[in-house]
Each structure stands twice: as structure tokens, then as C-alpha cells.
Design a protein around this motif. Sequence first.
Motif, PDB file in Angstrom:
ATOM      1  N   VAL A   1     -13.559   1.242   4.397  1.00 25.43           N
ATOM      2  CA  VAL A   1     -12.505   0.508   5.220  1.00 25.43           C
ATOM      3  C   VAL A   1     -11.622   1.355   6.114  1.00 25.43           C
ATOM      4  CG1 VAL A   1     -10.922  -1.377   5.722  1.00 25.43           C
ATOM      5  CG2 VAL A   1     -12.412  -1.899   4.084  1.00 25.43           C
ATOM      6  N   GLY A   2     -11.727   1.479   7.331  1.00 32.60           N
ATOM      7  CA  GLY A   2     -10.974   2.366   8.193  1.00 32.60           C
ATOM      8  C   GLY A   2      -9.496   1.687   8.331  1.00 32.60           C
ATOM      9  N   LEU A   3      -8.509   2.437   8.007  1.00 29.22           N
ATOM     10  CA  LEU A   3      -7.231   1.819   7.964  1.00 29.22           C
ATOM     11  C   LEU A   3      -6.382   2.815   9.199  1.00 29.22           C
ATOM     12  CD1 LEU A   3      -6.037   1.605   4.087  1.00 29.22           C
ATOM     13  CD2 LEU A   3      -6.909  -0.304   5.615  1.00 29.22           C
ATOM     14  N   LEU A   4      -6.006   2.034   9.938  1.00 23.53           N
ATOM     15  CA  LEU A   4      -4.938   2.468  11.104  1.00 23.53           C
ATOM     16  C   LEU A   4      -3.573   3.083  10.820  1.00 23.53           C
ATOM     17  CD1 LEU A   4      -4.689   3.607  13.960  1.00 23.53           C
ATOM     18  CD2 LEU A   4      -3.920   0.977  14.580  1.00 23.53           C
ATOM     19  N   VAL A   5      -3.188   3.914  10.703  1.00 21.40           N
ATOM     20  CA  VAL A   5      -1.887   4.592   9.938  1.00 21.40           C
ATOM     21  C   VAL A   5      -1.111   5.160  11.131  1.00 21.40           C
ATOM     22  CG1 VAL A   5      -0.740   5.846   8.342  1.00 21.40           C
ATOM     23  CG2 VAL A   5      -2.994   5.062   7.808  1.00 21.40           C
TER      24      VAL A   5
ATOM     25  N   VAL B   1      -6.859   7.476  11.663  1.00 18.09           N
ATOM     26  CA  VAL B   1      -7.873   6.184  11.028  1.00 18.09           C
ATOM     27  C   VAL B   1      -8.015   6.894   9.723  1.00 18.09           C
ATOM     28  CG1 VAL B   1      -9.752   4.816  11.063  1.00 18.09           C
ATOM     29  CG2 VAL B   1      -8.180   5.001  12.958  1.00 18.09           C
ATOM     30  N   ILE B   2      -7.640   6.465   8.553  1.00 11.40           N
ATOM     31  CA  ILE B   2      -8.322   6.977   7.285  1.00 11.40           C
ATOM     32  C   ILE B   2      -9.123   5.992   6.805  1.00 11.40           C
ATOM     33  CG2 ILE B   2      -7.751   7.890   5.053  1.00 11.40           C
ATOM     34  CD1 ILE B   2      -4.861   8.780   6.296  1.00 11.40           C
ATOM     35  N   GLU B   3     -10.622   6.518   6.253  1.00 15.56           N
ATOM     36  CA  GLU B   3     -11.447   5.634   5.468  1.00 15.56           C
ATOM     37  C   GLU B   3     -10.993   5.645   4.131  1.00 15.56           C
ATOM     38  OE1 GLU B   3     -16.086   5.627   4.476  1.00 15.56           O
ATOM     39  OE2 GLU B   3     -15.542   5.765   6.643  1.00 15.56           O
ATOM     40  N   VAL B   4     -10.849   4.423   3.499  1.00 13.44           N
ATOM     41  CA  VAL B   4     -10.546   3.921   2.041  1.00 13.44           C
ATOM     42  C   VAL B   4     -11.463   2.992   1.651  1.00 13.44           C
ATOM     43  CG1 VAL B   4      -8.711   3.555   0.412  1.00 13.44           C
ATOM     44  CG2 VAL B   4      -8.178   4.815   2.411  1.00 13.44           C
TER      45      VAL B   4
ATOM     46  N   ILE C   1       0.882  -1.313  -0.001  1.00 13.80           N
ATOM     47  CA  ILE C   1       0.061   0.005  -0.060  1.00 13.80           C
ATOM     48  C   ILE C   1       0.919   1.183   0.157  1.00 13.80           C
ATOM     49  CG2 ILE C   1      -1.875   1.322   1.164  1.00 13.80           C
ATOM     50  CD1 ILE C   1      -2.643  -1.440   2.338  1.00 13.80           C
ATOM     51  N   ALA C   2       1.040   1.890  -1.147  1.00 10.94           N
ATOM     52  CA  ALA C   2       2.034   3.053  -1.328  1.00 10.94           C
ATOM     53  C   ALA C   2       1.424   4.438  -0.771  1.00 10.94           C
ATOM     54  CB  ALA C   2       2.265   3.115  -2.754  1.00 10.94           C
ATOM     55  N   SER C   3       0.086   4.408  -0.821  1.00 14.98           N
ATOM     56  CA  SER C   3      -0.470   5.728  -0.427  1.00 14.98           C
ATOM     57  C   SER C   3      -1.919   5.588   0.123  1.00 14.98           C
ATOM     58  CB  SER C   3      -0.206   6.964  -1.534  1.00 14.98           C
ATOM     59  OG  SER C   3      -1.169   6.635  -2.577  1.00 14.98           O
ATOM     60  N   VAL C   4      -2.444   6.461   0.904  1.00 11.19           N
ATOM     61  CA  VAL C   4      -3.879   6.255   1.098  1.00 11.19           C
ATOM     62  C   VAL C   4      -4.338   7.805   1.369  1.00 11.19           C
ATOM     63  CG1 VAL C   4      -3.670   4.473   2.617  1.00 11.19           C
ATOM     64  CG2 VAL C   4      -3.536   6.413   3.970  1.00 11.19           C
ATOM     65  N   ARG C   5      -5.772   7.938   0.652  1.00 10.22           N
ATOM     66  CA  ARG C   5      -6.451   9.201   0.754  1.00 10.22           C
ATOM     67  C   ARG C   5      -7.708   9.002   1.006  1.00 10.22           C
ATOM     68  NH1 ARG C   5      -6.845  12.258  -4.763  1.00 10.22           N
ATOM     69  NH2 ARG C   5      -8.646  10.707  -5.184  1.00 10.22           N
TER      70      ARG C   5
ATOM     71  N   LEU D   1      -1.543  10.591   2.621  1.00  8.27           N
ATOM     72  CA  LEU D   1      -0.383  10.176   3.103  1.00  8.27           C
ATOM     73  C   LEU D   1       0.339   9.089   2.412  1.00  8.27           C
ATOM     74  CD1 LEU D   1      -1.486   9.646   6.895  1.00  8.27           C
ATOM     75  CD2 LEU D   1      -0.268  11.592   6.268  1.00  8.27           C
ATOM     76  N   GLU D   2       1.704   9.247   2.337  1.00  6.37           N
ATOM     77  CA  GLU D   2       2.560   8.431   1.667  1.00  6.37           C
ATOM     78  C   GLU D   2       2.673   7.246   2.603  1.00  6.37           C
ATOM     79  OE1 GLU D   2       3.672   8.612  -1.685  1.00  6.37           O
ATOM     80  OE2 GLU D   2       2.553  10.698  -1.722  1.00  6.37           O
ATOM     81  N   THR D   3       2.518   6.167   2.197  1.00  2.00           N
ATOM     82  CA  THR D   3       2.700   5.126   3.282  1.00  2.00           C
ATOM     83  C   THR D   3       3.316   3.800   3.127  1.00  2.00           C
ATOM     84  OG1 THR D   3       0.745   3.809   2.185  1.00  2.00           O
ATOM     85  CG2 THR D   3       0.337   5.396   3.895  1.00  2.00           C
ATOM     86  N   THR D   4       4.011   2.956   3.903  1.00 10.75           N
ATOM     87  CA  THR D   4       4.817   1.862   3.729  1.00 10.75           C
ATOM     88  C   THR D   4       4.111   0.868   4.635  1.00 10.75           C
ATOM     89  OG1 THR D   4       6.870   2.855   3.619  1.00 10.75           O
ATOM     90  CG2 THR D   4       6.915   0.775   4.359  1.00 10.75           C
ATOM     91  N   LEU D   5       3.845  -0.473   4.136  1.00 10.73           N
ATOM     92  CA  LEU D   5       3.176  -1.535   4.861  1.00 10.73           C
ATOM     93  C   LEU D   5       4.251  -2.394   5.561  1.00 10.73           C
ATOM     94  CD1 LEU D   5       0.398  -3.027   5.688  1.00 10.73           C
ATOM     95  CD2 LEU D   5       0.695  -4.096   3.569  1.00 10.73           C
ATOM     96  N   VAL D   6       4.379  -2.553   6.680  1.00  9.47           N
ATOM     97  CA  VAL D   6       5.403  -3.479   7.330  1.00  9.47           C
ATOM     98  C   VAL D   6       4.536  -4.947   7.560  1.00  9.47           C
ATOM     99  CG1 VAL D   6       6.809  -3.898   9.295  1.00  9.47           C
ATOM    100  CG2 VAL D   6       6.825  -1.617   8.017  1.00  9.47           C
ATOM    101  N   VAL D   7       5.201  -5.908   6.977  1.00 10.78           N
ATOM    102  CA  VAL D   7       4.564  -7.249   7.078  1.00 10.78           C
ATOM    103  C   VAL D   7       5.456  -7.934   8.016  1.00 10.78           C
ATOM    104  CG1 VAL D   7       3.825  -9.426   5.930  1.00 10.78           C
ATOM    105  CG2 VAL D   7       3.436  -7.094   4.936  1.00 10.78           C
TER     106      VAL D   7
END
Length: 201
Positions: free
Chosen positions: A24-28, A18-21, A2-6, A46-52
Motif C-alpha cells: 500500500v502506498g502511503l502519502l506522508v 509516498v512510501i510503500e508499506v 501509525i507511529a512509523s513507516v518504512r 520516517l517517524e509518523t503521526t496520524l491526524v484524524v
Amino acid sequence: MIASVRGPVRHVGLDNVVIEVGGVGLLVHTTPATASECRTGGEATLETTLVVREESLTLYGFTTADAKALFEQVQTVSGVGPRLALAMLSVYPPDAVRAAIAQSDLAALTKIPGIGKKSAERLVLELKDKILAVGVDPASLSVQPAGASDDAVGAQVRAALEGLGWSAKQAADAVKKVTGSPEAPTEVSAILRAALRELGR
């Protein structure tokens, strides 16, 4: 990835939003400064990085691609995980982190909670050449704490500082110092940033 969320901001914490996309509410997870720029009900990008990890998927968000790039770069160093990388960006803006590494400024690096002398030396050893290789002039960079930062308010700020790695006493002393004058800031974000500057001295 997930490279970015808006989307609309549903909740703002001290170091997360928490941003709704798509319903779905994503906790960032973010720095306190980034969280303070978001407003519940407003829209954020936000520019994002997903850590697995085996047991979790954790999303980290940044206002700029530059901050995201540095967050990812410092984690290439042994012993530096996402929480420590986020702590760096909570104390210093990206250019200041680069300046500290490029100038071998161990004193500045060890002001970041969780980084001792050995960790600071490892950061310099492994990243200095990479930072200089992209044409960064260390003399043009300045090692300054991240931008300026609110007693339920004081408690929130102390909790955020402790979450970033400072002791309860350090957090309480910093909040007391920055709120002890008539001109002191009153908002959570303003007090938090001022306390981070105080702890970075």
C-alpha cells in the motif's frame, strides 16, 4: 496510530513522499528538507503521526522522534494545527523552535508563515514552562533557520514556499535572490532551503 513507516519510496514531492508499506502506498506529508532526503526507489524510514479529521486521515512524517515530538507538542496550543506545526519545522529545526519559545523570541516566531504576534505570544505563554521543565537550557540553544536547500525548478520552489504560507511575491523574490549568482545552488532542495533561510532573515 501509525507511529512509523518504512519501505520503498515510490514518489518524492516537495513536501510529501509516498512510501510503500505492505503493498500500500502511503502519502506522508513532510517538511521540504525531509522530502529532499528521500530518493525514489530507495528505502526510507520516517517517524509518523496520524491526524484524524472527520473528512480525512492525514499522515505526517519526520526523520527524528524529536521533530515528531515537537510537532505534536506545539499542537497543544490553541490555534496551532498540523499545517502550522509543519511550517514551524520547515523554517526551523526542533531545537531552534524550542529556543525561540524558551527565550520568548517573538521576532523569530513571527518569521514562520501563519504566526502573528498574538500566536507567538500564545506559544510562549503555553509552552515556555513545559520546555524549561524538561531541563532545556535556553542559553545553550540557537535560533537558526533549518539547514541549507532547485526554472521548472524555480517554479517548484516558489510553489512549495507558497504552500508554506508565503505570498507569491515573497516566494519569487526569495528564489530570485538565492539563484542570482554563479555559485547559486541548482537542486530543488538546495534552493528551497536557501530561500527559507532568506525568508527567515
